[in-house]
Scaffold this motif. Structure first.
Motif, mmCIF file in Angstrom:
data_model
loop_
_atom_site.group_PDB
_atom_site.id
_atom_site.type_symbol
_atom_site.label_atom_id
_atom_site.label_comp_id
_atom_site.label_asym_id
_atom_site.label_seq_id
_atom_site.Cartn_x
_atom_site.Cartn_y
_atom_site.Cartn_z
ATOM 1 N N ASP A 57 -10.524 -4.730 1.208
ATOM 2 C CA ASP A 57 -9.841 -3.545 0.678
ATOM 3 C C ASP A 57 -8.373 -3.523 1.078
ATOM 4 O O ASP A 57 -7.576 -2.797 0.486
ATOM 5 N N ALA A 58 -7.999 -4.348 2.043
ATOM 6 C CA ALA A 58 -6.595 -4.438 2.470
ATOM 7 C C ALA A 58 -5.696 -4.935 1.350
ATOM 8 O O ALA A 58 -4.482 -4.713 1.402
ATOM 9 N N VAL A 59 -6.234 -5.567 0.305
ATOM 10 C CA VAL A 59 -5.385 -6.025 -0.802
ATOM 11 C C VAL A 59 -4.737 -4.850 -1.530
ATOM 12 O O VAL A 59 -3.780 -5.028 -2.273
ATOM 13 N N TYR A 60 -5.221 -3.632 -1.295
ATOM 14 C CA TYR A 60 -4.637 -2.441 -1.914
ATOM 15 C C TYR A 60 -3.484 -1.870 -1.098
ATOM 16 O O TYR A 60 -2.826 -0.931 -1.538
ATOM 17 N N PHE A 61 -3.233 -2.406 0.091
ATOM 18 C CA PHE A 61 -2.098 -1.957 0.911
ATOM 19 C C PHE A 61 -0.800 -2.366 0.210
ATOM 20 O O PHE A 61 -0.682 -3.478 -0.285
ATOM 21 N N LYS A 62 0.176 -1.483 0.198
ATOM 22 C CA LYS A 62 1.476 -1.775 -0.432
ATOM 23 C C LYS A 62 2.607 -1.447 0.530
ATOM 24 O O LYS A 62 2.427 -0.669 1.461
ATOM 25 N N ASN A 63 3.777 -2.006 0.303
ATOM 26 C CA ASN A 63 4.993 -1.732 1.089
ATOM 27 C C ASN A 63 4.808 -1.985 2.582
ATOM 28 O O ASN A 63 5.216 -1.179 3.412
ATOM 29 N N LEU A 64 4.202 -3.107 2.932
ATOM 30 C CA LEU A 64 3.926 -3.425 4.331
ATOM 31 C C LEU A 64 5.124 -4.083 5.014
ATOM 32 O O LEU A 64 5.883 -4.827 4.401
ATOM 33 N N LEU A 65 5.247 -3.793 6.295
ATOM 34 C CA LEU A 65 6.195 -4.493 7.169
ATOM 35 C C LEU A 65 5.498 -5.596 7.931
ATOM 36 O O LEU A 65 6.069 -6.647 8.193
ATOM 37 N N SER A 66 4.252 -5.324 8.355
ATOM 38 C CA SER A 66 3.499 -6.321 9.106
ATOM 39 C C SER A 66 2.010 -6.096 8.916
ATOM 40 O O SER A 66 1.576 -5.025 8.488
ATOM 41 N N VAL A 67 1.250 -7.117 9.261
ATOM 42 C CA VAL A 67 -0.203 -7.065 9.158
ATOM 43 C C VAL A 67 -0.797 -7.666 10.423
ATOM 44 O O VAL A 67 -0.244 -8.610 10.992
ATOM 45 N N HIS A 68 -1.887 -7.076 10.877
ATOM 46 C CA HIS A 68 -2.588 -7.553 12.077
ATOM 47 C C HIS A 68 -4.080 -7.509 11.799
ATOM 48 O O HIS A 68 -4.561 -6.584 11.146
ATOM 49 N N VAL A 74 -8.561 -5.247 9.214
ATOM 50 C CA VAL A 74 -7.156 -5.532 8.935
ATOM 51 C C VAL A 74 -6.383 -4.240 9.132
ATOM 52 O O VAL A 74 -6.802 -3.179 8.659
ATOM 53 N N LEU A 75 -5.261 -4.306 9.845
ATOM 54 C CA LEU A 75 -4.347 -3.181 9.994
ATOM 55 C C LEU A 75 -3.024 -3.539 9.345
ATOM 56 O O LEU A 75 -2.536 -4.661 9.508
ATOM 57 N N GLY A 76 -2.456 -2.592 8.630
ATOM 58 C CA GLY A 76 -1.161 -2.819 8.003
ATOM 59 C C GLY A 76 -0.183 -1.735 8.405
ATOM 60 O O GLY A 76 -0.524 -0.549 8.370
ATOM 61 N N LEU A 77 1.024 -2.114 8.816
ATOM 62 C CA LEU A 77 2.084 -1.168 9.128
ATOM 63 C C LEU A 77 2.987 -1.064 7.908
ATOM 64 O O LEU A 77 3.579 -2.059 7.466
ATOM 65 N N CYS A 78 3.082 0.141 7.336
ATOM 66 C CA CYS A 78 3.886 0.376 6.134
ATOM 67 C C CYS A 78 5.331 0.689 6.494
ATOM 68 O O CYS A 78 5.627 1.102 7.615
ATOM 69 N N ARG A 79 6.203 0.538 5.521
ATOM 70 C CA ARG A 79 7.629 0.813 5.708
ATOM 71 C C ARG A 79 7.890 2.263 6.114
ATOM 72 O O ARG A 79 8.868 2.544 6.803
ATOM 73 N N VAL A 83 0.049 3.683 9.208
ATOM 74 C CA VAL A 83 -0.803 2.557 9.559
ATOM 75 C C VAL A 83 -2.078 2.667 8.734
ATOM 76 O O VAL A 83 -2.743 3.703 8.743
ATOM 77 N N LEU A 84 -2.394 1.611 7.998
ATOM 78 C CA LEU A 84 -3.583 1.570 7.145
ATOM 79 C C LEU A 84 -4.604 0.626 7.746
ATOM 80 O O LEU A 84 -4.231 -0.329 8.433
ATOM 81 N N SER A 85 -5.873 0.885 7.485
ATOM 82 C CA SER A 85 -6.917 -0.002 8.009
ATOM 83 C C SER A 85 -7.979 -0.258 6.953
ATOM 84 O O SER A 85 -8.224 0.569 6.080
#
Length: 88
Positions: A57-68, A74-79, A83-85
Protein backbone atom coordinates in the motif's frame (compact mmCIF):
# COMPACT_ATOMS: atom_id res chain seq x y z
CA UNK A 1 18.98 10.66 -10.63
CA UNK A 2 20.15 7.12 -11.04
CA UNK A 3 18.57 4.61 -13.37
CA UNK A 4 18.02 1.17 -11.90
CA UNK A 5 17.06 -1.91 -13.87
CA UNK A 6 15.05 -4.28 -11.74
CA UNK A 7 15.17 -7.95 -12.63
CA UNK A 8 12.62 -10.34 -11.23
CA UNK A 9 12.69 -14.09 -11.67
CA UNK A 10 9.05 -14.32 -10.54
CA UNK A 11 6.80 -11.70 -12.11
CA UNK A 12 3.92 -12.63 -9.79
CA UNK A 13 5.59 -10.46 -7.12
CA UNK A 14 5.91 -6.72 -7.18
CA UNK A 15 5.38 -3.88 -9.57
CA UNK A 16 8.84 -3.68 -11.17
CA UNK A 17 8.02 -6.12 -13.96
CA UNK A 18 10.53 -8.42 -15.52
CA UNK A 19 13.07 -5.90 -16.86
CA UNK A 20 11.55 -2.52 -16.11
CA UNK A 21 13.81 0.53 -15.87
CA UNK A 22 12.85 3.02 -13.20
CA UNK A 23 14.40 6.36 -12.33
CA UNK A 24 15.14 6.51 -8.62
CA UNK A 25 16.48 9.18 -6.31
CA UNK A 26 20.07 8.47 -5.35
CA UNK A 27 20.28 6.22 -2.30
CA UNK A 28 16.56 6.17 -1.55
CA UNK A 29 15.97 2.44 -1.40
CA UNK A 30 14.62 0.41 1.50
CA UNK A 31 14.06 -3.26 2.11
CA UNK A 32 12.29 -5.43 4.63
CA UNK A 33 11.67 -9.13 5.03
CA UNK A 34 11.08 -10.25 1.43
CA UNK A 35 10.37 -6.88 -0.18
CA UNK A 36 12.13 -3.82 -1.57
CA UNK A 37 10.99 -0.24 -2.19
CA UNK A 38 12.65 2.45 -4.27
CA UNK A 39 11.65 6.12 -4.30
CA UNK A 40 11.19 7.46 -7.81
CA UNK A 41 12.18 10.92 -9.03
CA UNK A 42 8.65 12.26 -8.32
CA UNK A 43 8.57 11.30 -4.63
CA UNK A 44 6.50 8.15 -5.15
CA UNK A 45 7.45 4.53 -4.50
CA UNK A 46 8.04 1.44 -6.59
CA UNK A 47 7.56 -1.88 -4.79
CA UNK A 48 8.64 -5.45 -5.39
CA UNK A 49 8.23 -8.50 -3.19
CA UNK A 50 6.06 -9.94 -0.46
CA UNK A 51 2.82 -8.16 0.48
CA UNK A 52 1.71 -10.41 3.32
CA UNK A 53 0.97 -7.51 5.70
CA UNK A 54 -0.14 -4.85 3.22
CA UNK A 55 3.27 -3.20 2.82
CA UNK A 56 2.59 -2.68 -0.90
CA UNK A 57 0.00 0.00 0.00
CA UNK A 58 3.06 2.26 0.28
CA UNK A 59 2.90 2.71 -3.52
CA UNK A 60 0.09 5.21 -2.81
CA UNK A 61 2.44 7.48 -0.81
CA UNK A 62 3.16 10.74 -2.67
CA UNK A 63 5.53 13.72 -2.20
CA UNK A 64 8.04 11.76 -0.12
CA UNK A 65 11.37 13.02 1.17
CA UNK A 66 12.54 9.66 2.49
CA UNK A 67 11.45 6.08 3.02
CA UNK A 68 12.35 3.60 5.75
CA UNK A 69 11.45 -0.07 6.09
CA UNK A 70 11.18 -2.56 8.91
CA UNK A 71 10.66 -6.30 8.59
CA UNK A 72 6.95 -5.99 7.68
CA UNK A 73 6.27 -2.26 7.22
CA UNK A 74 7.16 0.84 5.23
CA UNK A 75 7.34 4.38 6.64
CA UNK A 76 7.39 7.44 4.43
CA UNK A 77 8.29 11.00 5.44
CA UNK A 78 6.34 13.50 3.31
CA UNK A 79 7.46 16.99 2.31
CA UNK A 80 4.77 18.50 4.58
CA UNK A 81 6.16 16.64 7.63
CA UNK A 82 3.49 13.91 7.73
CA UNK A 83 4.62 10.33 8.35
CA UNK A 84 2.75 7.58 6.50
CA UNK A 85 2.86 3.86 7.20
CA UNK A 86 1.86 0.63 5.47
CA UNK A 87 2.10 -2.94 6.75
CA UNK A 88 2.24 -4.01 10.37
Amino acid sequence: MNVMTAFSSDTSYGTFGRHERIRIRRGIIGCGRGFTVAMDENGGLKYAGDNRWGQKDAVYFKNLLSVHCGPDYVLGLCRDGAVLSAGR
